[in-house]
Write an enzyme that holds these catalytic residues in place. Structure first.
Site, PDB file in Angstrom:
ATOM      1  N   GLU A  58      19.698  48.746  37.226  1.00  0.00           N
ATOM      2  CA  GLU A  58      20.118  47.502  36.584  1.00  0.00           C
ATOM      3  C   GLU A  58      19.078  47.016  35.576  1.00  0.00           C
ATOM      4  O   GLU A  58      19.427  46.494  34.521  1.00  0.00           O
ATOM      5  CB  GLU A  58      20.396  46.421  37.631  1.00  0.00           C
ATOM      6  CG  GLU A  58      21.629  46.686  38.482  1.00  0.00           C
ATOM      7  CD  GLU A  58      22.914  46.767  37.655  1.00  0.00           C
ATOM      8  OE1 GLU A  58      22.919  46.319  36.490  1.00  0.00           O
ATOM      9  OE2 GLU A  58      23.912  47.290  38.167  1.00  0.00           O
ATOM     10  N   TYR A 141      21.745  37.702  35.849  1.00  0.00           N
ATOM     11  CA  TYR A 141      22.614  38.872  35.904  1.00  0.00           C
ATOM     12  C   TYR A 141      22.134  39.877  36.950  1.00  0.00           C
ATOM     13  O   TYR A 141      22.894  40.296  37.837  1.00  0.00           O
ATOM     14  CB  TYR A 141      22.721  39.573  34.541  1.00  0.00           C
ATOM     15  CG  TYR A 141      23.240  40.983  34.732  1.00  0.00           C
ATOM     16  CD1 TYR A 141      24.584  41.204  34.954  1.00  0.00           C
ATOM     17  CD2 TYR A 141      22.363  42.072  34.801  1.00  0.00           C
ATOM     18  CE1 TYR A 141      25.067  42.469  35.216  1.00  0.00           C
ATOM     19  CE2 TYR A 141      22.838  43.342  35.062  1.00  0.00           C
ATOM     20  CZ  TYR A 141      24.186  43.537  35.269  1.00  0.00           C
ATOM     21  OH  TYR A 141      24.649  44.786  35.550  1.00  0.00           O
ATOM     22  N   ASP A 159      27.707  39.811  32.707  1.00  0.00           N
ATOM     23  CA  ASP A 159      26.996  40.489  31.618  1.00  0.00           C
ATOM     24  C   ASP A 159      27.883  40.408  30.373  1.00  0.00           C
ATOM     25  O   ASP A 159      28.895  39.710  30.362  1.00  0.00           O
ATOM     26  CB  ASP A 159      26.689  41.940  31.991  1.00  0.00           C
ATOM     27  CG  ASP A 159      27.939  42.791  31.956  1.00  0.00           C
ATOM     28  OD1 ASP A 159      29.041  42.243  32.164  1.00  0.00           O
ATOM     29  OD2 ASP A 159      27.836  44.000  31.706  1.00  0.00           O
ATOM     30  N   CYS A 211      38.388  47.411  27.722  1.00  0.00           N
ATOM     31  CA  CYS A 211      38.294  46.113  27.055  1.00  0.00           C
ATOM     32  C   CYS A 211      37.048  46.117  26.164  1.00  0.00           C
ATOM     33  O   CYS A 211      36.143  45.303  26.319  1.00  0.00           O
ATOM     34  CB  CYS A 211      38.227  44.991  28.096  1.00  0.00           C
ATOM     35  SG  CYS A 211      38.535  43.342  27.439  1.00  0.00           S
ATOM     36  N   CYS A 221      45.208  48.893  29.973  1.00  0.00           N
ATOM     37  CA  CYS A 221      44.482  47.898  30.773  1.00  0.00           C
ATOM     38  C   CYS A 221      45.281  47.417  31.973  1.00  0.00           C
ATOM     39  O   CYS A 221      46.428  46.964  31.833  1.00  0.00           O
ATOM     40  CB  CYS A 221      44.108  46.692  29.893  1.00  0.00           C
ATOM     41  SG  CYS A 221      43.139  45.457  30.797  1.00  0.00           S
ATOM     42  N   CYS A 227      46.746  38.794  30.611  1.00  0.00           N
ATOM     43  CA  CYS A 227      45.750  38.532  29.573  1.00  0.00           C
ATOM     44  C   CYS A 227      46.304  37.608  28.479  1.00  0.00           C
ATOM     45  O   CYS A 227      47.185  37.994  27.705  1.00  0.00           O
ATOM     46  CB  CYS A 227      45.263  39.838  28.962  1.00  0.00           C
ATOM     47  SG  CYS A 227      43.959  39.603  27.717  1.00  0.00           S
TER      48      CYS A 227
END
Length: 364
Positions: A58, A141, A159, A211, A221, A227
């Site tokens: 990370e 994050y 993020d 996306c 998607c 959406c």
DNA sequence: CAATCGTGGCG
DNA sequence: TCGCCAAGATT
């Protein structure tokens, strides 16, 4: 489990029952295999993610692509299999191993963090986002990501991918960074109590593969039915962002000195600031000032071509000055590093570019 | 809070 | 060629 494509964004989470939502169902089928990831199948078989590997990956992934991280992650985990090994390593060796990956404060904080965990926590990372957040180099994050992925805490991971996905899901047209709190609220509302780590990684995988920032693949998607941006035909225009200021051009000089035995003159840069803690060639401070005094008296040769390099907030053009000196040279700055100990790969990229250019270009 | 802090890939 | 962008943190 039947999908419920007409129920808007509620298809994203489980709504309280045990059925995975459309997102987790998609993740179970399409999760990318990554070296630091324990996939859904292994996870179901009882394999637990190693908090050390999750943390390391990370930190490396902060503002950095998966492709760039792969080899570094492999090298780090092979060289330092656990937090104790990393904590015991010399600073210079770790900085050299990080060279080329960028944002070098991450490497300095990585070592600080490893030493705190090894020294004050018995080698075990704190098991909550709050505890993780207190460690060097771990912000909102990264704390949430480690807590969710390694410790199953239903922490909300936000993020750039998640910002983009929720900005589109809810058609948030307010530009970033103003929209950030609103996007965090939306992301929080979507965070499920079960499989929070898989949910976080699913959101990020979705942002990375479907996306995407430009020309999102809405046809593929799993969240398309819910959406709002897609419904309005503006998915590709979100999230909006405040315009960035132009990058100025800065000029500077570097002195590359080769001793007759093949040693090169290098200096360790100060901890704070650009390329902090990294090895480099002595030179000017890149503030457009006239060239500073060379590190030693010699016959200097100016390289015709200049090094061009772009940092986050400015373009840099460096003029290179070369000199060959004898064994009696005593520089005012830097240290001669024997050729056998000098690997260009240990340098930050702009310095490696300078070295490569000096080795190949003709004097001008 | 706005600025600082790397690099490589992509359109 | 160039601006944009990538699993942000720190001050």
């Amino acid at each position: 489990m039947p999908e419920r494509p007409e129920q808007g964004v509620s298809i994203l989470c489980d709504g309280g029952d045990a059925a995975p939502g459309a997102l987790l169902a998609w993740y179970d089928r399409h999760a990318r295999e990554l070296p630091w990831r324990v996939g859904p199948a292994a996870r179901a078989a009882g394999v637990r993610p190693d908090p050390y590997a999750v943390w390391l990956s990370e930190v490396m992934l902060q503002q950095t692509t998966v492709a760039a991280v792969r080899d570094y992650f492999a090298h780090f985990t092979r060289t330092w299999p656990d937090v104790h090994a990393l904590a015991a390593e010399d600073d210079a060796v770790v900085m050299a191993a990080w060279a080329g990956l960028g944002y070098y404060a991450r490497a300095r904080n990585l070592l600080k963090c490893a030493r705190v965990v090894a020294g004050d926590h018995g080698g075990r990372f704190p098991g909550t986002a709050e505890g993780l957040r207190a460690l060097p180099g771990i912000g909102p994050y990264t704390a949430a990501a480690i807590a969710a992925i390694a410790f199953d805490e239903p922490a909300t991971v936000v993020d750039g991918n998640v910002e983009r996905v929720v900005a589109r899901l809810f058609a948030v047209e307010t530009p970033l960074p103003t929209a950030k709190p609103e996007l965090v609220r939306h992301a929080t509302a979507l965070t499920p109590a079960i499989r929070p780590g898989d949910h976080a990684q699913a959101m990020m995988d979705l942002g990375a593969t479907i996306c995407t920032p430009r020309k999102p693949a809405c046809a593929l998607c799993p969240l398309r039915p819910g959406c709002a941006a897609h419904r309005q035909g503006i998915a590709g225009d979100l999230p909006r962002k405040r315009a960035k200021p132009p990058k100025p051009v800065r000029l500077g000089h570097l002195y590359l000195v080769r001793r007759s035995d093949g040693a090169w003159l290098l200096e360790r840069r100060p901890e704070a600031g650009l390329l902090g803690g990294m090895l480099g060639f002595p030179g000017s401070d890149w503030s457009d000032a006239p060239a500073p005094a060379p590190p030693l008296a010699a016959e200097w040769h100016r390289v015709g071509a200049e090094v061009r390099h772009t940092f986050t907030h400015f373009h840099l053009r460096l003029t290179l000055h070369l000199a060959e000196v004898g064994m009696d040279a005593s520089p005012a700055r830097g240290t001669f590093v024997p050729g056998a100990d000098f690997r260009p790969a240990d340098l930050p990229t702009v310095m490696r570019k300078a070295f490569d250019l000096a080795r190949t270009a003709q004097p001008g």
